[in-house]
Design a protein around this motif. Structure first.
Motif, PDB file in Angstrom:
ATOM      1  N   ILE A 113       0.904  -1.217  -0.045  1.00  0.00           N
ATOM      2  CA  ILE A 113      -0.171  -0.015   0.052  1.00  0.00           C
ATOM      3  C   ILE A 113       0.991   1.172  -0.040  1.00  0.00           C
ATOM      4  CG2 ILE A 113      -1.817   1.430   1.492  1.00  0.00           C
ATOM      5  CD1 ILE A 113      -3.000  -1.289   2.359  1.00  0.00           C
ATOM      6  N   ALA A 114       1.831   1.106   0.751  1.00  0.00           N
ATOM      7  CA  ALA A 114       2.650   2.403   1.046  1.00  0.00           C
ATOM      8  C   ALA A 114       3.425   2.765  -0.322  1.00  0.00           C
ATOM      9  CB  ALA A 114       3.995   2.194   2.005  1.00  0.00           C
ATOM     10  N   ILE A 115       4.001   1.805  -0.980  1.00  0.00           N
ATOM     11  CA  ILE A 115       4.747   1.933  -2.317  1.00  0.00           C
ATOM     12  C   ILE A 115       3.740   2.228  -3.227  1.00  0.00           C
ATOM     13  CG2 ILE A 115       5.951   0.580  -4.034  1.00  0.00           C
ATOM     14  CD1 ILE A 115       7.215  -1.202  -1.948  1.00  0.00           C
ATOM     15  N   GLY A 116       2.431   1.613  -3.263  1.00  0.00           N
ATOM     16  CA  GLY A 116       1.560   1.853  -4.508  1.00  0.00           C
ATOM     17  C   GLY A 116       1.133   3.436  -4.398  1.00  0.00           C
ATOM     18  N   LEU A 117       0.762   3.778  -3.021  1.00  0.00           N
ATOM     19  CA  LEU A 117       0.389   5.219  -2.912  1.00  0.00           C
ATOM     20  C   LEU A 117       1.368   6.332  -3.168  1.00  0.00           C
ATOM     21  CD1 LEU A 117      -1.821   4.929   0.240  1.00  0.00           C
ATOM     22  CD2 LEU A 117      -2.733   5.183  -2.222  1.00  0.00           C
ATOM     23  N   GLY A 118       2.508   5.730  -2.966  1.00  0.00           N
ATOM     24  CA  GLY A 118       4.003   6.559  -3.096  1.00  0.00           C
ATOM     25  C   GLY A 118       3.905   6.865  -4.697  1.00  0.00           C
ATOM     26  N   ALA A 119       3.813   5.754  -5.376  1.00  0.00           N
ATOM     27  CA  ALA A 119       3.533   5.588  -7.038  1.00  0.00           C
ATOM     28  C   ALA A 119       2.791   6.664  -7.560  1.00  0.00           C
ATOM     29  CB  ALA A 119       3.712   4.362  -7.396  1.00  0.00           C
ATOM     30  N   VAL A 120       1.392   6.665  -7.127  1.00  0.00           N
ATOM     31  CA  VAL A 120       0.443   7.436  -7.378  1.00  0.00           C
ATOM     32  C   VAL A 120       0.706   8.948  -7.208  1.00  0.00           C
ATOM     33  CG1 VAL A 120      -2.099   7.856  -6.977  1.00  0.00           C
ATOM     34  CG2 VAL A 120      -1.405   5.429  -7.294  1.00  0.00           C
ATOM     35  N   PHE A 141       1.404   4.906 -16.798  1.00  0.00           N
ATOM     36  CA  PHE A 141       2.036   3.468 -16.037  1.00  0.00           C
ATOM     37  C   PHE A 141       2.328   3.452 -14.779  1.00  0.00           C
ATOM     38  CE2 PHE A 141       5.255   0.192 -15.420  1.00  0.00           C
ATOM     39  CZ  PHE A 141       4.872  -0.863 -15.716  1.00  0.00           C
ATOM     40  N   PRO A 142       2.841   4.513 -14.090  1.00  0.00           N
ATOM     41  CA  PRO A 142       3.262   4.542 -12.666  1.00  0.00           C
ATOM     42  C   PRO A 142       2.042   4.689 -11.974  1.00  0.00           C
ATOM     43  CG  PRO A 142       4.615   6.350 -13.753  1.00  0.00           C
ATOM     44  CD  PRO A 142       3.668   5.560 -14.824  1.00  0.00           C
ATOM     45  N   VAL A 143       1.004   5.162 -12.233  1.00  0.00           N
ATOM     46  CA  VAL A 143      -0.089   5.498 -11.633  1.00  0.00           C
ATOM     47  C   VAL A 143      -0.954   4.201 -11.568  1.00  0.00           C
ATOM     48  CG1 VAL A 143      -2.599   6.440 -11.512  1.00  0.00           C
ATOM     49  CG2 VAL A 143      -0.318   8.152 -11.812  1.00  0.00           C
ATOM     50  N   ALA A 144      -1.047   3.417 -12.653  1.00  0.00           N
ATOM     51  CA  ALA A 144      -1.876   2.174 -12.895  1.00  0.00           C
ATOM     52  C   ALA A 144      -1.040   1.305 -12.174  1.00  0.00           C
ATOM     53  CB  ALA A 144      -2.061   1.804 -14.352  1.00  0.00           C
ATOM     54  N   MET A 185      -2.463  -0.703  -8.692  1.00  0.00           N
ATOM     55  CA  MET A 185      -2.727  -2.186  -8.585  1.00  0.00           C
ATOM     56  C   MET A 185      -1.884  -2.564  -7.390  1.00  0.00           C
ATOM     57  SD  MET A 185      -2.384  -3.569 -12.416  1.00  0.00           S
ATOM     58  CE  MET A 185      -1.041  -2.762 -13.189  1.00  0.00           C
ATOM     59  N   LEU A 186      -0.746  -2.092  -7.282  1.00  0.00           N
ATOM     60  CA  LEU A 186       0.128  -2.359  -5.871  1.00  0.00           C
ATOM     61  C   LEU A 186      -0.916  -2.148  -4.650  1.00  0.00           C
ATOM     62  CD1 LEU A 186       3.572  -1.505  -6.722  1.00  0.00           C
ATOM     63  CD2 LEU A 186       2.792  -3.625  -6.276  1.00  0.00           C
ATOM     64  N   ALA A 229      -4.117  -4.049  -0.191  1.00  0.00           N
ATOM     65  CA  ALA A 229      -5.354  -3.911   0.809  1.00  0.00           C
ATOM     66  C   ALA A 229      -5.831  -5.432   0.838  1.00  0.00           C
ATOM     67  CB  ALA A 229      -6.363  -3.139  -0.084  1.00  0.00           C
ATOM     68  N   ILE A 230      -5.849  -6.216  -0.207  1.00  0.00           N
ATOM     69  CA  ILE A 230      -6.237  -7.609  -0.146  1.00  0.00           C
ATOM     70  C   ILE A 230      -5.559  -8.377   0.934  1.00  0.00           C
ATOM     71  CG2 ILE A 230      -6.499  -9.747  -1.340  1.00  0.00           C
ATOM     72  CD1 ILE A 230      -7.038  -7.952  -3.912  1.00  0.00           C
ATOM     73  N   GLY A 231      -4.160  -8.064   0.901  1.00  0.00           N
ATOM     74  CA  GLY A 231      -3.476  -8.756   1.746  1.00  0.00           C
ATOM     75  C   GLY A 231      -3.591  -8.392   3.284  1.00  0.00           C
ATOM     76  N   VAL A 232      -3.863  -6.835   3.569  1.00  0.00           N
ATOM     77  CA  VAL A 232      -4.259  -6.655   4.785  1.00  0.00           C
ATOM     78  C   VAL A 232      -5.587  -7.280   5.222  1.00  0.00           C
ATOM     79  CG1 VAL A 232      -4.825  -4.664   6.290  1.00  0.00           C
ATOM     80  CG2 VAL A 232      -2.618  -4.551   4.587  1.00  0.00           C
ATOM     81  N   GLY A 233      -6.234  -7.314   4.278  1.00  0.00           N
ATOM     82  CA  GLY A 233      -7.650  -7.899   4.782  1.00  0.00           C
ATOM     83  C   GLY A 233      -7.691  -9.336   5.039  1.00  0.00           C
ATOM     84  N   ARG A 234      -7.117  -9.916   4.349  1.00  0.00           N
ATOM     85  CA  ARG A 234      -6.671 -11.389   4.330  1.00  0.00           C
ATOM     86  C   ARG A 234      -6.116 -11.705   5.820  1.00  0.00           C
ATOM     87  NH1 ARG A 234      -3.714 -14.536  -0.223  1.00  0.00           N
ATOM     88  NH2 ARG A 234      -2.092 -13.873   1.055  1.00  0.00           N
TER      89      ARG A 234
END
Length: 153
Positions: free
Chosen positions: A17-24, A44-47, A51-52, A57-62
């Motif tokens: 999540i941190a890396i994904g939000l950083g990329a966005v 591409f970086p935003v997409a 995705m990351l 979020a799925i990992g945290v939820g699981r």
């Protein structure tokens, strides 16, 4: 008792999540998003960041529903050595060239292992440096110096 049942899933999800939000949000000066048919430089970086973030979020939820082993102790020495190796690789690429940068990357990263041995690490570093030279410079023709200006080339 903690609500988090699978700490490894939780923490890897948080990192994603941190890396994904950083990329966005930290995409620099890339302004144009574009569309799927006509992608701009920021697409591409935003997409990938989105995705990351979703995967995280799925990992945290699981982590709240699946049972898993507790986290082991955080080993800071290997984490620091591998991080330093990657940063040095980036610095050395321009000044020393691909071959020395690859060798330093392997040697420092290998030193992070508890059973580090100079002979094995040296052979691995030599092999990777030769492989990187052949692949990236000879086969792919990338404009990367094999030996850089810091070494007099």
């Amino acid at each position: 008792m903690s609500a988090i049942r699978h700490p490894k899933d939780f923490w890897i999800g948080a990192i994603f999540i941190a890396i994904g939000l950083g990329a966005v949000f930290l995409r620099g000066d890339l302004e144009m998003m574009g569309s799927r048919g006509r992608m701009g430089p920021a697409y591409f970086p935003v997409a990938l960041g989105i995705m990351l973030t979703v995967i995280g979020a799925i990992g945290v939820g699981r982590s709240f529903f699946r049972h898993g082993a507790p986290m082991e102790k955080l080993h800071l020495k290997p984490l620091a050595l591998v991080s330093v190796a990657v940063i040095l690789f980036g610095i050395l690429m321009r000044g020393a060239g691909l071959v020395p940068a690859s060798a330093v990357l392997v040697l420092i990263s290998a030193y992070a292992h508890p059973k580090f041995q100079w002979k094995e690490a040296g052979l691995l570093a030599l092999g990777l440096a030769v492989f990187a030279y052949l692949l990236f410079i000879k086969v792919l023709g990338l404009p990367i110096p094999a030996l850089g200006p810091w070494l007099g080339f």
